[in-house]
Design an enzyme around this catalytic site. Structure first.
Site, PDB file in Angstrom:
ATOM      1  N   GLU A 205      -2.320   8.161   8.674  1.00 20.51           N
ATOM      2  CA  GLU A 205      -0.962   7.973   8.645  1.00 20.51           C
ATOM      3  C   GLU A 205      -0.018   8.598   9.827  1.00 20.51           C
ATOM      4  O   GLU A 205       1.160   7.929  10.337  1.00 20.51           O
ATOM      5  CB  GLU A 205      -0.018   8.632   7.369  1.00 20.51           C
ATOM      6  CG  GLU A 205      -0.274   8.055   6.079  1.00 20.51           C
ATOM      7  CD  GLU A 205       0.454   6.619   5.894  1.00 20.51           C
ATOM      8  OE1 GLU A 205       1.508   6.520   6.133  1.00 20.51           O
ATOM      9  OE2 GLU A 205      -0.112   5.685   5.681  1.00 20.51           O
TER      10      GLU A 205
ATOM     11  N   TYR B  17      -1.173   8.433  -2.319  1.00 20.41           N
ATOM     12  CA  TYR B  17      -1.148   8.204  -3.774  1.00 20.41           C
ATOM     13  C   TYR B  17      -2.347   8.778  -4.263  1.00 20.41           C
ATOM     14  O   TYR B  17      -2.277   9.192  -5.648  1.00 20.41           O
ATOM     15  CB  TYR B  17      -1.311   6.523  -3.880  1.00 20.41           C
ATOM     16  CG  TYR B  17      -0.264   5.786  -3.977  1.00 20.41           C
ATOM     17  CD1 TYR B  17       1.060   6.341  -3.545  1.00 20.41           C
ATOM     18  CD2 TYR B  17      -0.056   4.508  -4.179  1.00 20.41           C
ATOM     19  CE1 TYR B  17       2.284   5.355  -3.764  1.00 20.41           C
ATOM     20  CE2 TYR B  17       0.812   3.386  -4.298  1.00 20.41           C
ATOM     21  CZ  TYR B  17       2.098   4.020  -3.927  1.00 20.41           C
ATOM     22  OH  TYR B  17       3.172   3.282  -4.115  1.00 20.41           O
ATOM     23  N   GLY B  18      -3.435   9.262  -3.545  1.00 20.36           N
ATOM     24  CA  GLY B  18      -4.714   9.493  -3.995  1.00 20.36           C
ATOM     25  C   GLY B  18      -4.688  10.692  -4.947  1.00 20.36           C
ATOM     26  O   GLY B  18      -5.276  10.710  -5.987  1.00 20.36           O
TER      27      GLY B  18
ATOM     28  N   CYS C 145      -4.452  -1.626  -1.908  1.00 16.64           N
ATOM     29  CA  CYS C 145      -4.623  -0.332  -2.050  1.00 16.64           C
ATOM     30  C   CYS C 145      -5.760  -0.047  -3.057  1.00 16.64           C
ATOM     31  O   CYS C 145      -5.339  -0.762  -4.327  1.00 16.64           O
ATOM     32  CB  CYS C 145      -3.184   0.218  -2.142  1.00 16.64           C
ATOM     33  SG  CYS C 145      -3.429   2.141  -2.757  1.00 16.64           S
ATOM     34  N   ASN C 146      -6.641   0.598  -2.838  1.00 19.33           N
ATOM     35  CA  ASN C 146      -7.619   0.490  -4.053  1.00 19.33           C
ATOM     36  C   ASN C 146      -6.909   1.404  -5.148  1.00 19.33           C
ATOM     37  O   ASN C 146      -7.359   1.493  -6.353  1.00 19.33           O
ATOM     38  CB  ASN C 146      -8.831   1.328  -3.499  1.00 19.33           C
ATOM     39  CG  ASN C 146      -9.869   0.413  -2.515  1.00 19.33           C
ATOM     40  OD1 ASN C 146      -9.396   0.129  -1.461  1.00 19.33           O
ATOM     41  ND2 ASN C 146     -10.903  -0.163  -2.999  1.00 19.33           N
ATOM     42  N   THR C 147      -6.148   2.544  -4.731  1.00 18.90           N
ATOM     43  CA  THR C 147      -5.756   3.411  -5.706  1.00 18.90           C
ATOM     44  C   THR C 147      -4.687   2.673  -6.814  1.00 18.90           C
ATOM     45  O   THR C 147      -4.535   2.882  -7.915  1.00 18.90           O
ATOM     46  CB  THR C 147      -5.092   4.683  -4.953  1.00 18.90           C
ATOM     47  OG1 THR C 147      -5.948   5.143  -4.097  1.00 18.90           O
ATOM     48  CG2 THR C 147      -4.628   5.922  -5.945  1.00 18.90           C
TER      49      THR C 147
ATOM     50  N   ASP D  75       0.811  -0.968  -0.164  1.00 22.42           N
ATOM     51  CA  ASP D  75      -0.128  -0.272  -0.047  1.00 22.42           C
ATOM     52  C   ASP D  75       1.085   1.191   0.095  1.00 22.42           C
ATOM     53  O   ASP D  75       2.142   0.993   0.134  1.00 22.42           O
ATOM     54  CB  ASP D  75      -0.909  -0.013   1.233  1.00 22.42           C
ATOM     55  CG  ASP D  75      -1.733   1.160   1.299  1.00 22.42           C
ATOM     56  OD1 ASP D  75      -2.330   1.376   0.314  1.00 22.42           O
ATOM     57  OD2 ASP D  75      -2.015   1.826   2.442  1.00 22.42           O
ATOM     58  N   SER D  76       0.307   2.369  -0.048  1.00 19.55           N
ATOM     59  CA  SER D  76       1.066   3.602  -0.039  1.00 19.55           C
ATOM     60  C   SER D  76       1.411   3.845   1.422  1.00 19.55           C
ATOM     61  O   SER D  76       2.488   4.551   1.497  1.00 19.55           O
ATOM     62  CB  SER D  76       0.200   4.936  -0.273  1.00 19.55           C
ATOM     63  OG  SER D  76      -0.912   4.859   0.255  1.00 19.55           O
TER      64      SER D  76
ATOM     65  N   CYS E 116     -11.101   3.036   0.452  1.00 16.43           N
ATOM     66  CA  CYS E 116      -9.546   3.047   0.461  1.00 16.43           C
ATOM     67  C   CYS E 116      -9.355   2.432   1.629  1.00 16.43           C
ATOM     68  O   CYS E 116     -10.057   2.407   2.671  1.00 16.43           O
ATOM     69  CB  CYS E 116      -9.253   4.540   0.774  1.00 16.43           C
ATOM     70  SG  CYS E 116      -7.724   5.203   1.533  1.00 16.43           S
ATOM     71  N   THR E 117      -8.151   1.708   1.874  1.00 15.94           N
ATOM     72  CA  THR E 117      -7.860   0.606   2.743  1.00 15.94           C
ATOM     73  C   THR E 117      -7.553   1.439   3.991  1.00 15.94           C
ATOM     74  O   THR E 117      -7.123   0.682   5.347  1.00 15.94           O
ATOM     75  CB  THR E 117      -6.859  -0.302   2.291  1.00 15.94           C
ATOM     76  OG1 THR E 117      -5.479   0.382   1.880  1.00 15.94           O
ATOM     77  CG2 THR E 117      -7.521  -1.145   1.015  1.00 15.94           C
ATOM     78  N   HIS E 118      -6.986   2.699   4.044  1.00 18.88           N
ATOM     79  CA  HIS E 118      -6.677   3.646   5.361  1.00 18.88           C
ATOM     80  C   HIS E 118      -8.095   3.641   6.027  1.00 18.88           C
ATOM     81  O   HIS E 118      -8.081   3.720   7.312  1.00 18.88           O
ATOM     82  CB  HIS E 118      -6.263   4.907   4.955  1.00 18.88           C
ATOM     83  CG  HIS E 118      -4.887   4.971   4.456  1.00 18.88           C
ATOM     84  ND1 HIS E 118      -4.229   4.430   3.518  1.00 18.88           N
ATOM     85  CD2 HIS E 118      -3.811   5.376   5.261  1.00 18.88           C
ATOM     86  CE1 HIS E 118      -3.150   4.731   3.318  1.00 18.88           C
ATOM     87  NE2 HIS E 118      -2.703   5.202   4.507  1.00 18.88           N
TER      88      HIS E 118
END
Ligand code: DGL
Length: 288
Positions: free
Chosen positions: A161, A51-52, A82-84, A19-20, A193-195
């Site tokens: 983050e 990344y978004g 990560c969806n992005t 992921d980012s 979004c995985t966050h």
């Protein structure tokens, strides 16, 4: 070209997850729960988070190099947590690495549209995810007349983050996204979004405090992604037998100390974190 050095026991199939940043840990957590015998490598591209707001081309280039790096470290299946990155790169990853099984993510519009009673569904995801062809195709195939409300929650990835799940700014971003959705009768909200699953408790508080006492289903796709990972491992003969040494290796292109501090809160257990560097478009593990 010399064979890449495998850092892990080659008899233990390894799942690479990336992921980012810390978001993919919401997926890693579910994989860990469902597949405890599997050894895992988690890569967080915190040198480039978020990344978004980036272009799909840039995220695709990062994703291709991260995949090469994970394979070099011994991964034999890659979960794009990560969806992005999935929106930007899943297609090209599958064609560039045809022998490697990939598990990717798409916003869970299908189960949301199937389950909604009010016919109004909310999706929270990054700008790049909403721009990608993957999202357009999911909406076209599965929305079926359901109204889809979207929000990018600007700044939320950065708050997560920084570990500020309960901060005032986090709450303000979520209220700004959710209040208009609730006003329009949303009864299902998709974590695209995985966050974002890390702030589900905040999302539920906002829903509870909203006038009208609504019941809203919040969809976190992580358990479904973990199930899909298990199916893919079996299909490719990669599933480990009971393996007492099964471990998680964490690597970040950002600050290992900062990542390490967040681990217990996000994963329920701590761990050592290695550092990798980007140099000339390539990822290198820091020298020991
Ligand atoms: N966690 C990621 C996703 O699922 C990316 C968030 C970001 O870096 O903007 O989309």
């Amino acid at each position: 070209m010399p064979e890449p050095v495998k850092k892990t026991d080659p008899s233990a199939p390894v799942i690479g997850v990336f992921d980012s940043g810390v978001g993919g840990l919401s997926v890693l957590r579910a994989i860990r729960e469902q597949l405890p015998a599997q050894s895992l490598i988690y890569f967080a591209d915190q040198a480039h988070v978020p990344y978004g707001p980036r272009s799909l081309e840039e995220v695709r280039a990062f994703s291709e190099e991260i995949t090469r790096f994970l394979l070099e470290q011994g991964a034999r299946l890659v979960v794009v947590a990560c969806n992005t990155a999935s929106a930007a790169a899943l297609h090209s990853l599958r064609s560039k690495f045809p022998r490697i099984p990939f598990v990717g993510m798409e916003p869970a519009v299908k189960p949301a549209a199937e389950g909604t009673q009010t016919g109004v569904v909310g999706v929270l995801a990054t700008p790049a995810t909403f721009q990608g062809a993957l999202y357009a195709s999911v909406v076209e195939r599965f929305a079926n007349g359901v109204v889809i409300l979207q929000d990018t929650c600007p700044g939320l990835v950065q708050e997560i983050e920084a570990g500020r799940m309960t901060g005032e700014h986090t709450r303000a971003i979520l209220e700004k996204a959710l209040h208009p959705m609730l006003a329009q009768g949303v009864d299902t909200i998709v974590m695209g979004c995985t966050h974002y699953p890390f702030v589900i408790p905040r999302i539920e508080e906002i829903i509870q405090n909203y006038p009208g006492n609504r019941r809203v289903r919040v969809i976190d796709p992580a358990p479904a992604i973990a199930r899909q990972t298990g199916r893919m491992l079996l299909a490719h003969g990669l599933n480990a037998e009971e393996h007492p040494g099964a471990a998680v290796r964490y690597i970040t292109s950002g600050q290992p100390e900062a990542f390490k501090q967040l681990l217990p809160g996000l994963m329920g257990s701590g761990g050592e974190v290695e550092k990798a560097f980007w140099r000339g478009g390539r990822l290198h593990l820091a020298e020991e």
